[in-house]
Scaffold this active site. Structure first.
Site, PDB file in Angstrom:
ATOM      1  N   GLU A 105     -20.067 -38.884  -8.583  1.00 23.87           N
ATOM      2  CA  GLU A 105     -20.370 -39.673  -7.369  1.00 23.87           C
ATOM      3  C   GLU A 105     -20.219 -38.797  -6.124  1.00 23.87           C
ATOM      4  OE1 GLU A 105     -17.757 -43.202  -8.143  1.00 23.87           O
ATOM      5  OE2 GLU A 105     -19.593 -44.238  -7.523  1.00 23.87           O
ATOM      6  N   GLU A 125     -17.769 -44.891 -15.979  1.00 25.07           N
ATOM      7  CA  GLU A 125     -16.820 -45.919 -15.500  1.00 25.07           C
ATOM      8  C   GLU A 125     -16.759 -47.163 -16.381  1.00 25.07           C
ATOM      9  OE1 GLU A 125     -18.579 -43.996 -13.586  1.00 25.07           O
ATOM     10  OE2 GLU A 125     -17.459 -43.470 -11.786  1.00 25.07           O
TER      11      GLU A 125
END
Ligand code: NAD
Length: 696
Positions: A105, A125
């Protein structure tokens, strides 16, 4: 900058180096250091651009999960990314090793991404019960499109640099030195900012997007984080960027402190800790390259396959050439299936099979370094085998038994070198199942134990230490669980109700479907053998015996707890079985009562937790977390529920009194033979911070 992030420059390009060994986890110190570095880049007129790069063997391999159970300290990752986007100069992420989760990210927040060949990138995630919370669900679809983003985010898959380039996840695969390549790349940008937020999500066929969503939901068992991830990606196409970012963050924050995320982090930490064994820390393992597997039945063939895949030279030994032929057939079939399905190249299959020698001559074992026996579950057979084998193999060989229930010490005592004996308890199918119980007997030498763990790791297994006790960790808990399910049959539940309840909770299969699959006759024989030793006062459910007497031995006879009119299909509830169970209840004077799925699941979990407390009290395991790993990796316990000990600790945190009262009730109804453990022991043995303070 602060010891975790270093700042220097290559001419007019700033080089920001992340240094938080061993995997450069994105911690508060790392985030602060990057933020200050970016401020410095913005402020220094001599600098035209910056690169972000990891020190050591990786970029940021993921966020520091230890922070996730509590309020996150600032600056948080979105703050750092906002600073990069707000910086007037371009920032290039230079990736190597792994750039996963928060690491990727961060890279998505940069103006470009370059990666060394072999780098793994991705957003795993969902496998931790959350969704990307720093723009991953917004920026990735802008690079790769919605369909690919849904697949990547909902599966959590890691993608290797070359494929990542093809998908658009990175801009370039670096040639030569990564740092030099990234610096040159940054210089070529000539000050141009290229934030992903300015891109649009490209138009895609609505049917294809819908298909991707449906497939992801299905594969992700409709878990909340998968649903939220799909929703977040959808938001990327319909809401303004900042609004969508805020929605994503809100979902991330909610999931992060939810019970499933705690459970999955618990599993993650438990796994990491399972390998840290003080008893073998500085003890070198014995060298093993040549393995003998004795017995080419169900387990032996699987163990041989796992060993071949791990690069060992394998000698497979059988008693008779017929049995050997059957074992080899099984192994050959495996390779044929793998290659036909395109999962293995013919070359690789050939290489693995070339390392296999098969024989019925024990003399062929003269130069092996490890023996794993998977012969019949019979003490005398195993003792005689080890006694004979010991005369042939070198003195330093490790002798491992795959026994499920026998006393490892009794096997060891039959040898002249009992310290060489260890248990390596594989689970079926042995080439597939990750769990490996490593049994330490009373005589097992420390370096033999170290060897067991080293081999387990090389086999790609999750080795878990257990003491030598009936059923070790897993089968012991499973037996207690199955027994309670049989009690519930007598008290009023039907097999299909119990199976449906535990499957809805998340177990791969209910206990009666499992029993039918493995066959009821082995346990029947074991019960018959144990009749004399059984306490006549003990509560005994005769249902499975009666099924066996009717030749309902499970799937293989077309009937067991269920009937199987169609081969390979799920069993059907059978009125004959319901009648038989009702007769058994009546014979014992039990008035049948209905069970709700919640009551069934609670009784099952409490039984498992109780057995875990007993295993700790008896010293069969010293680590509660290992119990949860065993149940998840060997017995189909749903990972996102953390394991029975995790479950019990959550319940103890929220309502200890009713848990204790329910266990008392189970003890009473179970009668003689049930041992009540001390649940408080679980709470004491659970590492700090694993369980949400209040039930989430
Ligand atoms: P199996 O009956 O399928 O295979 C046993 C094989 O051992 C047979 O092929 C037999 O010919 C061979 N054998 C017997 N004595 C031998 C000897 N002296 N020398 C060489 N070969 C000999 O049994 P299995 O299910 O593979 O189980 C083997 C062991 O693994 C048992 O101890 C069992 O408890 C354990 N185990 C089984 C499972 C399972 O799910 N089946 C799981 C874990 C552990």
């Amino acid at each position: 900058m602060n010891g975790y992030v270093h700042f220097d420059a290559d001419g007019d390009i700033a080089v920001i180096r992340i240094d938080n060994p061993p995997v450069n986890a994105g911690s508060i110190e790392v985030r602060s250091g990057i933020l200050r570095s970016i401020e410095r880049v913005a402020a220094d007129p001599a600098l035209k651009a910056a690169i972000l790069i990891g020190v050591g063997k990786t970029f940021i391999a993921g966020s520091d999960l230890r922070e996730f159970g509590q309020p996150l300290a600032s600056p948080q990752l979105p703050d750092v990314i906002a600073a990069i986007e707000g910086c007037p100069k371009p920032v290039v992420a230079a990736l190597h090793g792994a750039a996963l989760g928060g690491g990727y990210e961060l890279a998505l927040g940069c103006d470009a991404r370059v990666a060394a060949a072999g780098t793994l990138v991705g957003l795993p995630e969902v496998t931790l019960g959350i969704i990307p919370g720093a723009g991953g669900t917004q920026r990735l679809p802008r690079l790769v499109g919605q369909v690919a983003a849904i697949d990547l985010i909902c599966s959590g898959k890691r993608v290797e640099a070359a494929e990542a380039k093809a998908l658009g996840m990175i801009d370039a695969v670096a040639e030569g030195d990564l740092r030099a390549f990234a610096v040159a790349f940054a210089r070529r940008l000539k000050g141009e900012k290229r934030p992903i937020r300015n891109l649009c999500v490209r138009e895609e066929d609505a049917a294809a997007v819908y298909a991707a969503e449906t497939a992801a939901l299905e594969a992700g068992r409709k878990l909340p984080q998968v649903r939220d991830a799909i929703e977040a990606v959808r938001t990327a196409t319909i809401r303004p960027f900042d609004e969508a970012l805020a929605t994503e963050r809100e979902a991330f924050q909610r999931l992060r402190i939810g019970r499933a995320a705690f459970a999955l982090r618990h599993q993650f930490f438990a796994e990491r800790d399972s390998a840290k064994l003080p008893e073998i820390q500085d003890i070198p393992a014995r060298a093993v390259e040549r393995v003998a597997v004795i017995g080419a039945g169900t387990m032996g063939a699987g163990i041989a396959l796992a060993s071949l895949a791990a690069g060992y030279a394998v000698t497979l030994l059988e008693e008779s050439s017929d049995a050997l032929e059957r074992g080899l057939q099984r192994i050959g079939d495996h390779y044929a299936r793998r290659t036909a399905a395109g999962k293995m190249t013919a070359d690789e299959a050939g290489r693995q099979q070339a390392r296999l020698t098969a024989s019925t001559d024990e003399g062929k074992l003269a130069d092996v370094q490890l023996v794993i026996e998977a012969v019949f579950e019979d003490l005398a057979v195993k003792q005689a085998l080890f006694r004979r084998i010991e005369r042939i193999v070198p003195a330093h060989v490790v002798l491992a038994s795959n026994t499920s229930y026998l006393d490892l010490d009794a096997i060891a005592e039959a040898t002249r070198r009992p310290h060489n004996v260890i248990g390596l308890h594989f689970f079926s199918p042995a080439n597939v199942m990750r769990l490996l119980e490593v049994v330490r007997g009373a005589y097992t030498a420390p370096d033999v134990l170290a060897t067991g763990f080293a081999v387990g790791k090389r086999l790609g297994k999750l080795p878990i230490l257990t003491g030598n006790a009936f059923g070790f960790i897993g089968n012991r808990i499973y037996a207690a669980y199955r027994k309670q399910c049989e009690f519930m049959l007598e008290e009023g539940a039907l097999p299909q109700e119990i199976d449906a309840a535990v499957e809805a909770f998340g177990f791969a299969m209910g206990p009666f479907a499992v029993a039918d699959l493995s066959g009821l006759d082995i346990a029947w024989r074991m019960r018959q053998a144990g009749t004399a030793a059984r306490d006549p006062e003990e509560r005994y459910v005769a249902v499975p015996d009666r099924l066996c007497e009717m030749n309902r031995l499970g799937r293989k006879t077309g009937a067991g707890y269920y009937s199987y009119p169609e081969q390979g299909k799920r069993g059907r509830p059978d009125p004959v079985v319901a009648r038989l169970i009702a007769e058994e209840s009546a014979a014992k004077g039990i008035v049948r009562r209905p069970f709700t799925p919640e009551q069934i699941v609670r009784r099952v979990l409490l039984t498992m937790a109780n057995e875990a407390a007993l295993l700790l009290a008896e010293g069969v395991t010293t680590r509660l977390t290992d119990v949860d790993l065993v149940m998840v990796n060997g017995f189909g316990f749903p990972k996102w529920e953390g394991g029975p000990a995790f479950w019990a600790c959550c319940e103890l945190a929220s309502d200890p009194a009713s848990l204790e009262a329910d266990l008392d009730a189970i003890a009473i109804v179970s009668g003689t033979g049930f041992v009540r453990g001390e649940l408080a022991l679980l709470r004491r043995m659970m590492p700090e911070g694993r369980v949400p303070a209040k039930q989430g």
